[in-house]
Motif scaffolding. Structure first.
Motif, PDB file in Angstrom:
ATOM      1  N   LEU A 153       3.124 -44.492 -23.596  1.00 54.96           N
ATOM      2  CA  LEU A 153       3.046 -45.603 -24.546  1.00 54.96           C
ATOM      3  C   LEU A 153       4.418 -45.926 -25.117  1.00 54.96           C
ATOM      4  CD1 LEU A 153       1.079 -47.493 -26.122  1.00 54.96           C
ATOM      5  CD2 LEU A 153       0.969 -45.715 -27.873  1.00 54.96           C
ATOM      6  N   ALA A 154       5.154 -44.893 -25.518  1.00 54.26           N
ATOM      7  CA  ALA A 154       6.490 -45.094 -26.076  1.00 54.26           C
ATOM      8  C   ALA A 154       7.419 -45.732 -25.049  1.00 54.26           C
ATOM      9  CB  ALA A 154       7.059 -43.765 -26.563  1.00 54.26           C
ATOM     10  N   GLU A 155       7.354 -45.242 -23.806  1.00 54.52           N
ATOM     11  CA  GLU A 155       8.198 -45.792 -22.749  1.00 54.52           C
ATOM     12  C   GLU A 155       7.866 -47.253 -22.475  1.00 54.52           C
ATOM     13  OE1 GLU A 155       7.417 -43.149 -19.529  1.00 54.52           O
ATOM     14  OE2 GLU A 155       8.396 -41.432 -20.497  1.00 54.52           O
ATOM     15  N   LEU A 156       6.576 -47.566 -22.488  1.00 52.04           N
ATOM     16  CA  LEU A 156       6.146 -48.937 -22.233  1.00 52.04           C
ATOM     17  C   LEU A 156       6.662 -49.881 -23.309  1.00 52.04           C
ATOM     18  CD1 LEU A 156       4.431 -50.952 -20.585  1.00 52.04           C
ATOM     19  CD2 LEU A 156       2.469 -50.273 -21.990  1.00 52.04           C
ATOM     20  N   TYR A 157       6.575 -49.457 -24.573  1.00 49.06           N
ATOM     21  CA  TYR A 157       7.022 -50.329 -25.659  1.00 49.06           C
ATOM     22  C   TYR A 157       8.537 -50.513 -25.661  1.00 49.06           C
ATOM     23  CZ  TYR A 157       2.757 -51.527 -28.152  1.00 49.06           C
ATOM     24  OH  TYR A 157       1.554 -52.082 -28.507  1.00 49.06           O
ATOM     25  N   VAL A 158       9.291 -49.497 -25.241  1.00 47.16           N
ATOM     26  CA  VAL A 158      10.749 -49.648 -25.146  1.00 47.16           C
ATOM     27  C   VAL A 158      11.091 -50.744 -24.142  1.00 47.16           C
ATOM     28  CG1 VAL A 158      12.864 -48.548 -24.310  1.00 47.16           C
ATOM     29  CG2 VAL A 158      11.370 -47.326 -25.884  1.00 47.16           C
ATOM     30  N   VAL A 159      10.468 -50.661 -22.969  1.00 53.29           N
ATOM     31  CA  VAL A 159      10.732 -51.656 -21.931  1.00 53.29           C
ATOM     32  C   VAL A 159      10.236 -53.027 -22.376  1.00 53.29           C
ATOM     33  CG1 VAL A 159      10.155 -52.360 -19.575  1.00 53.29           C
ATOM     34  CG2 VAL A 159      10.702 -49.979 -20.068  1.00 53.29           C
ATOM     35  N   ARG A 160       9.046 -53.054 -22.962  1.00 55.22           N
ATOM     36  CA  ARG A 160       8.488 -54.337 -23.397  1.00 55.22           C
ATOM     37  C   ARG A 160       9.393 -55.016 -24.417  1.00 55.22           C
ATOM     38  NH1 ARG A 160       3.038 -55.638 -26.961  1.00 55.22           N
ATOM     39  NH2 ARG A 160       3.188 -57.895 -26.711  1.00 55.22           N
TER      40      ARG A 160
END
Length: 217
Positions: free
Chosen positions: A75-82
């Motif tokens: 989740l954290a990785e996804l939000y960084v990229v997003r």
């Protein structure tokens, strides 16, 4: 039942069903049930399920396939990229958006004000708003990457917009993004959208901390 429908039909139908919440993280997908629901044969459904598993949209639970879920790190990785990609889309939209696209974005914000008491409708409107910004960037490669990111967002069991006070904040944040785009201020648009994603992520973390069973789906 005919085998003439292309595999992409079954793939798109299943993906759309996940995106709109017909199938949620943890739900088991059964080949025969999907074929019956969508009116396609089992062969393209089987191929679509294999493709979705390869893309990590589905996961194995024994011999069954279930809709995947995201752990805390994912989740954290996804939000960084997003945040980075969405911010870039806003920056490019400030440079390239047409007057018509800006008017559409403003009308979306006004329409959102009528949905403050309907989190599900607000969530759907939010997806449309972000998609419009992606398109206003006028960069096809960025749009493709953001489509992949938002596909993964479908693996979240709940919407952060449902949190108390979040609908009003979302509308205000959307309005700030649109005005920065309208002003042609790429830096401000980038910051406004990144801040918007950051607040959404913070809200989701709070929701998950209060309802840890959601993260275990």
């Amino acid at each position: 039942m005919s085998d003439t429908k292309p595999q992409t039909d079954a793939y798109s139908l299943i993906l759309d069903a996940i995106d709109v919440g017909i199938y949620r993280p943890g739900d088991r997908l059964v080949e025969s049930e999907l074929a019956e629901r969508f009116g396609v044969s089992r062969t393209p459904v089987r191929e679509a399920l294999q493709r979705l598993e390869t893309q990590s949209m589905l996961a194995r639970d024994g011999r069954s396939l279930i809709v995947a879920s995201l752990d805390h790190n994912q989740l954290a990785e996804l939000y960084v990229v997003r945040a980075e990609l969405e911010g870039l889309a806003a920056r490019l939209a400030a440079r390239h958006a047409t007057a018509e696209e800006v008017r559409v974005l403003r009308s979306m914000v006004e329409d959102d004000r009528k949905l403050l008491n309907d989190p599900e409708a607000m969530s759907r409107a939010n997806r449309r708003f972000h998609k419009q910004i992606h398109l206003a960037s006028h960069n096809r490669y960025l749009v493709q990457q953001l489509d992949l990111v938002h596909r993964s967002m479908a693996l979240l069991a709940t919407t952060s917009i449902a949190a108390e006070g979040r609908p009003d904040e979302t509308v205000a944040e959307h309005a700030a993004i649109v005005e920065a785009i309208a002003a042609g201020d790429g830096d401000a648009a980038y910051k406004a959208l990144k801040d918007h994603i950051s607040r959404a992520f913070e809200t989701r973390l709070k929701l998950d901390s209060m309802h840890p069973q959601r993260s275990a789906l």
